[in-house]
Scaffold this motif. Structure first.
Motif, PDB file in Angstrom:
ATOM      1  N   ASN A 269      19.857 -71.758  19.079  1.00 30.69           N
ATOM      2  CA  ASN A 269      21.141 -71.851  18.384  1.00 30.69           C
ATOM      3  C   ASN A 269      21.185 -70.734  17.343  1.00 30.69           C
ATOM      4  O   ASN A 269      20.359 -70.699  16.429  1.00 30.69           O
ATOM      5  N   VAL A 270      22.097 -69.788  17.509  1.00 32.10           N
ATOM      6  CA  VAL A 270      22.198 -68.648  16.604  1.00 32.10           C
ATOM      7  C   VAL A 270      23.575 -68.644  15.962  1.00 32.10           C
ATOM      8  O   VAL A 270      24.592 -68.763  16.651  1.00 32.10           O
ATOM      9  N   ASN A 271      23.594 -68.491  14.638  1.00 34.17           N
ATOM     10  CA  ASN A 271      24.855 -68.440  13.896  1.00 34.17           C
ATOM     11  C   ASN A 271      24.839 -67.206  13.005  1.00 34.17           C
ATOM     12  O   ASN A 271      24.147 -67.160  11.999  1.00 34.17           O
ATOM     13  N   VAL A 310      22.282 -66.784   9.863  1.00 34.05           N
ATOM     14  CA  VAL A 310      22.403 -65.600   9.014  1.00 34.05           C
ATOM     15  C   VAL A 310      23.446 -65.871   7.947  1.00 34.05           C
ATOM     16  O   VAL A 310      24.612 -66.138   8.252  1.00 34.05           O
ATOM     17  N   GLY A 311      23.014 -65.853   6.665  1.00 29.00           N
ATOM     18  CA  GLY A 311      23.925 -66.040   5.553  1.00 29.00           C
ATOM     19  C   GLY A 311      24.332 -64.706   4.963  1.00 29.00           C
ATOM     20  O   GLY A 311      24.077 -63.636   5.526  1.00 29.00           O
ATOM     21  N   SER A 316      17.729 -67.627   7.897  1.00 30.04           N
ATOM     22  CA  SER A 316      16.916 -68.836   8.035  1.00 30.04           C
ATOM     23  C   SER A 316      16.450 -68.959   9.490  1.00 30.04           C
ATOM     24  O   SER A 316      17.240 -68.759  10.414  1.00 30.04           O
ATOM     25  N   LEU A 317      15.179 -69.297   9.641  1.00 35.39           N
ATOM     26  CA  LEU A 317      14.598 -69.570  10.962  1.00 35.39           C
ATOM     27  C   LEU A 317      14.055 -70.987  10.947  1.00 35.39           C
ATOM     28  O   LEU A 317      13.267 -71.342  10.073  1.00 35.39           O
ATOM     29  N   ASN A 368      13.197 -69.418   4.986  1.00 31.97           N
ATOM     30  CA  ASN A 368      14.345 -68.715   4.426  1.00 31.97           C
ATOM     31  C   ASN A 368      13.874 -67.405   3.822  1.00 31.97           C
ATOM     32  O   ASN A 368      12.991 -67.406   2.963  1.00 31.97           O
ATOM     33  N   ILE A 369      14.449 -66.297   4.243  1.00 31.30           N
ATOM     34  CA  ILE A 369      14.025 -64.982   3.750  1.00 31.30           C
ATOM     35  C   ILE A 369      15.250 -64.189   3.287  1.00 31.30           C
ATOM     36  O   ILE A 369      16.221 -64.036   4.043  1.00 31.30           O
ATOM     37  N   PRO A 370      15.226 -63.687   2.061  1.00 28.15           N
ATOM     38  CA  PRO A 370      16.353 -62.856   1.579  1.00 28.15           C
ATOM     39  C   PRO A 370      16.245 -61.436   2.129  1.00 28.15           C
ATOM     40  O   PRO A 370      15.171 -60.970   2.465  1.00 28.15           O
ATOM     41  N   PHE A 371      17.382 -60.770   2.241  1.00 33.69           N
ATOM     42  CA  PHE A 371      17.360 -59.354   2.655  1.00 33.69           C
ATOM     43  C   PHE A 371      18.464 -58.612   1.921  1.00 33.69           C
ATOM     44  O   PHE A 371      19.403 -59.210   1.423  1.00 33.69           O
TER      45      PHE A 371
END
Length: 371
Positions: A269-271, A310-311, A316-317, A368-371
């Motif tokens: 499930n990818v968003n 993807v925010g 988030s994975l 959760n990883i920021p970029f």
């Protein structure tokens, strides 16, 4: 050239020599801060390293008053302050005179201890060209103003520190590239030698089974073939981990392919869609590999659910199964090296790692990883 200029040149030379000694950022910054305070007569200093997301860490400190060291420097490692806010807002681009310290004000209000007369500090951004790395802060008891010469010297030192940090970061990147190249070479060698030998052993055992009429010999050859096939599968998994083939098609394709190789059905499930920095993409790949391998080994399930969200400024994975699970209390240490490595890898990218698991209820890992 007057005596003051000679003294400044000597200070800059000594600090430059310190900055060129190694690649351990924390050790270098601590040493430079001590030298800076010693040669300038300042009493207190600290350095914040700040990443592109605005997240900061206390990288070095010297002679902080008791009020700021209370409870393992908690006040210095959490919350915000005026100098960091100005830095993150782009309003702090040179040595600034003077900033009243919000952290000291909080310490006084909460009665955390003696401030030793420290109320103000000068703050200088650490830069190299257009790149920013953090802040250098210095102060002394009852000192409420720094003159032009003091600020100019601090700015020169901050530029030296910024250049050294850029050099160290580039060195680390070169080391990562070299490590990746070595991993690729090792993966290639394993594929060309050990992998083929195991495949040949499996075929030979199969041929032996077909040639013999003895039941015991057939069982022996069958056992050898099963062991060879199991070792072959482990080797292929190892090669995948050494050499992330498939990432050129994206993290989703890579994890699906890896799940297929393990014999797992990966429900995706990818968003959201975004082009991730290579360090984050490879980090998620390694975390996902470990999580899928754990599902295969321990869950007892043949399928797993994988979600990627993807925010605006983070990704988030989430990987979960409905298998055997295990008893896990967040207050305790993670129970395996695999889980610890996932957590360490996540935190090295500035992210957060969460795990939920209950016996017979399955396991869920979220990163959760920021970029």
């Amino acid at each position: 050239m007057n005596e003051n200029h000679l003294s400044e040149l000597k200070i800059l030379k000594e600090i430059a020599e310190l900055l060129n000694r190694g690649t351990d950022i924390q050790a270098i910054l601590t040493e430079v801060l001590k030298k800076l305070l010693n040669v300038t007569g300042m009493q207190t200093g600290w350095i914040f390293l700040i990443d592109r997301t605005g997240r900061f860490e206390l990288a070095a400190k010297e002679n902080l008053p008791p009020a700021l060291t209370e409870n393992q420097n908690t006040l210095m490692c959490t919350g915000d302050c005026w100098c960091i806010n100005r830095y993150n807002n782009g309003r702090l681009d040179k040595a600034t005179n003077i900033i009243e310290c919000k952290r000291l004000e909080i310490a006084i209000e909460q009665g955390l201890g003696d401030t030793c007369g420290l109320t103000h500090h000068a703050t200088v951004p650490l830069k190299a060209g257009n790149e920013k790395f953090g802040l250098l802060n210095v102060g002394s008891p009852y000192k409420t103003r720094f003159n032009h010469e003091e600020l100019a010297l601090l700015e020169s030192i901050a530029l030296q520190i910024g250049s050294a940090l850029k050099r160290i970061n580039l060195t680390h990147r070169e080391q990562e590239i070299a490590l990746t190249a070595e991993r690729n070479r090792l993966a290639r060698d394993l594929h060309d030698s050990v992998n083929q030998l195991l495949f040949s052993l499996s075929l030979t055992a199969r041929g032996g089974m077909e040639m013999t009429k003895s039941k015991d010999v057939k069982e022996t050859f069958g056992y050898i073939q099963d062991l060879a096939q199991e070792a072959l599968n482990e080797m292929r998994a190892l090669i995948w981990q050494l050499r992330p083939k498939g990432l050129e098609k994206g993290i989703v394709s890579a994890l699906c392919s890896y799940g297929d190789m393990l014999g797992l059905k990966v429900n995706i499930n990818v968003n959201g869609v975004i082009h991730l920095p290579s360090t984050i993409e490879e980090g998620l790949w390694r975390i996902g590999q470990e999580a899928l391998a754990n599902c295969k080994k321990h869950s007892g399930e043949t399928s797993v659910h994988l979600s990627i969200l993807v925010g605006e400024n983070r990704i988030s994975l989430e990987i979960k199964d409905t298998g055997s699970g295990f008893h896990y209390d967040e207050a305790n240490e993670l129970p395996s090296l695999g889980l610890k490595s996932m957590k360490d890898r996540t935190e090295s990218l500035g992210g957060t790692f969460h795990i939920k698991s209950k016996t017979d209820k399955g396991t869920m890992i979220k990163v959760n990883i920021p970029f």
